[in-house]
Design an enzyme around this catalytic site. Structure first.
Site: not given
Ligand code: ADP
Ligand code: AMP
Length: 209
Positions: A13, A88, A122, A155, A166
């Site tokens: 995302k 969420r 990540r 993280r 999660r």
């Molecule tokens: P989210 O915001 O949904 O948690 P991220 O955008 O942070 O996901 O992506 C999760 C991990 O996957 C990161 O390490 C990112 O660099 C990697 N990633 C994102 N999109 C792709 C893809 N299409 N192919 C491979 N790795 C990806």
């Molecule tokens: P994310 O960076 O989107 O993976 O979010 C990391 C963490 O932040 C989540 O696992 C939740 O603990 C908290 N968080 C982020 N967005 C929300 C939301 N909209 N509602 C509740 N918790 C959130």
């Protein structure tokens, strides 16, 4: 354009939201990023949120709703936004329904084992929030952010155990939101496998529909 990025943790995302925000000239608003900065600054909100985040649980609705609606009122969000990580829960979606008209919801989906691989590999920049992956999307210099030169970190909620918690939280509380937006006719399902650029093109195609 007011767009929501929906999908389980690790689906991509944030990565896709950054590309879309650049293309459309609107801000990328990630509630996870905002909360992580609050935690780092040890604000009241950060202190209240931290234990939930570390355990892979959701931060309580009242805190997140207030924080997000305030951010959406900032001048830069007037022309639109890419909202990443919110809503969420159903109460969060209902609060947003009252505050803004959403044009599209991009619903990324991916195999759970791929979600785990993406999240556990990540690395993020604690300064500018850039996101990397040790194998699939590495920075030019190991451990250093390409964009601002800061040292990258993992993280604390990206351990396999917390990632799986999660994903369960997502399945229980967030996945039902797809039906909420499908009923409004604005849900766009997008398969999140493949290269980052390939997924980006799939999203653009889905948004044209
Ligand atoms: P989210 O915001 O949904 O948690 P991220 O955008 O942070 O996901 O992506 C999760 C991990 O996957 C990161 O390490 C990112 O660099 C990697 N990633 C994102 N999109 C792709 C893809 N299409 N192919 C491979 N790795 C990806
Ligand atoms: P994310 O960076 O989107 O993976 O979010 C990391 C963490 O932040 C989540 O696992 C939740 O603990 C908290 N968080 C982020 N967005 C929300 C939301 N909209 N509602 C509740 N918790 C959130």
């Amino acid at each position: 354009m007011r767009i929501i990025m929906l999908g389980p943790p690790g689906a991509g995302k944030g990565t896709q939201a950054v590309k879309l925000a650049e293309r459309l000239g609107v801000p990328h608003i990630s509630t996870g990023d905002i909360l992580r900065h609050e935690v780092a600054k040890k604000t009241k909100l950060g202190q209240a949120a931290h234990k939930y985040m570390a355990a892979g649980k959701l931060v309580p609705d009242d805190l997140v709703i207030e924080m997000t609606l305030k951010r959406l009122k900032a001048p830069d969000a007037r022309k639109g936004f890419i909202l990443d990580g919110y809503p969420r829960t159903l109460p969060q979606a209902q609060a947003l329904d009252k505050a803004a008209k959403i044009d599209a919801v991009v619903n990324l989906f991916l195999d759970p084992e791929d979600l785990v691989k993406r999240s556990t590999g990540r690395w993020v920049c604690p300064n500018c929030d850039a996101v990397y992956h040790v194998l699939t999307n590495p920075p030019a210099k190991r451990g250093v952010c390409d964009k601002c030169g800061s040292a990258l970190v993992q993280r604390e909620d990206d351990t396999e155990k917390v990632v799986r918690a999660r994903i369960r939280t997502y399945d229980d509380l967030t996945e039902p939101l797809a039906a909420h937006y499908r009923a409004k006719g604005i849900l766009r399902d997008v398969y999140a496998s493949g290269h980052i650029e390939e997924v980006h093109q799939r999203i653009l195609e889905a948004l044209r529909k």
